[in-house]
Design an enzyme around this catalytic site. Structure first.
Site, PDB file in Angstrom:
ATOM      1  N   ASP A 177       0.870  -1.178   0.000  1.00 41.30           N
ATOM      2  CA  ASP A 177       0.000   0.000   0.000  1.00 41.30           C
ATOM      3  C   ASP A 177       0.907   1.227   0.000  1.00 41.30           C
ATOM      4  O   ASP A 177       1.760   1.366   0.882  1.00 41.30           O
ATOM      5  CB  ASP A 177      -0.890   0.028   1.252  1.00 41.30           C
ATOM      6  N   ASP A 211     -15.443  -3.369  -1.045  1.00 41.14           N
ATOM      7  CA  ASP A 211     -14.998  -3.114   0.327  1.00 41.14           C
ATOM      8  C   ASP A 211     -16.249  -2.914   1.165  1.00 41.14           C
ATOM      9  O   ASP A 211     -17.058  -2.042   0.843  1.00 41.14           O
ATOM     10  CB  ASP A 211     -14.138  -1.847   0.384  1.00 41.14           C
TER      11      ASP A 211
END
Length: 242
Positions: free
Chosen positions: A10, A132
């Protein structure tokens, strides 16, 4: 069926970081050198990584595009990338620099026609839908907003228009090392007829990976469990082999 395990990078401020439950104020730098981290994965025999452009997710643009292109050029790793994908041009650009799959997140909720256009132009092998969810409801805009659509209905709507691969993240578990939400994956897999699912969020041990393999998932993304030393690269390779 073998399950692909994708270590995650990330990216925020040019560094490899981890967040807790997607909270940008709770970030830990796991490696200030993103390229070096990618090389570690490459040298360990990893074949594919999951890269998220966190600035991109917040700002709706490919903020770390050049760095991600550099990872591809220097390591040759297969890369699936997400974060801030809002236009067909962005997808085309990522694919042009060799990125293997591009994840569409928020736009799947807000603009299903965009997904249809992407599938038509690039094919279902290049486009992944990132779902998500917070308590089963789909979160968007870098997880800052929650919609009123549940994850199953979004997945079914996307499968209907030709999506064949999902990354499902349980935001409540992400970066928590509390174990994956097995029930959600079971429900999702039971609902889908053609599409496959890559799991993300909460994975804490090699045992979790074994349990998830039994579900028939196409893959699993490992982030914090690797960076905190709970799952080694050797265990990742072993789980893939087994």
């Amino acid at each position: 069926m073998s399950m692909k395990i994708l270590p995650a990078i990330d990216i925020k401020d040019g560094q490899a970081v981890r967040l807790f439950k997607g909270d940008f104020s709770q970030k830990t730098v796991v490696n200030p050198d993103v390229l070096e981290q990618a090389r570690v994965f490459k040298e360990a025999g990893v074949t594919m990584i999951h890269v998220v452009d966190l600035e991109g997710a917040l700002e709706g643009r490919a903020a770390n595009r050049d760095l991600i292109a550099q990872i591809k050029a220097e390591t040759g790793l297969a890369i699936q990338v997400g974060g801030g994908i809002r236009s067909l041009e962005q997808i085309e650009d990522y694919l042009a620099v060799g990125i293997d799959r591009v994840i569409i997140g928020s736009m799947a909720v807000k603009n299903p026609e965009f997904v249809e256009a992407a599938l038509e132009r690039f094919g279902s092998g290049k486009i992944v839908i990132g779902i998500d969810a917070k308590e089963g409801l789909v979160a968007t805009e870098g997880w800052l907003e929650t919609s009123n659509q549940d994850y199953i209905s979004l997945a079914l709507a996307m499968e209907k228009i030709g999506v064949r691969l999902f990354v499902y993240t349980d935001v409540d578990r992400d970066g928590t090392l509390t174990g994956p939400n097995i029930q959600h994956y079971q429900k999702l897999l039971a609902s889908l007829k053609h599409a496959q699912v890559i799991a993300s969020g909460g994975i804490q041990s090699a045992d979790d990976l074994e349990e998830m393999k039994k579900l028939g998932l196409a893959g699993a993304i490992v982030g914090k469990a690797y960076y905190s030393g709970r799952i080694s690269l050797e265990q990742i390779k072993e789980a893939e082999r087994g």
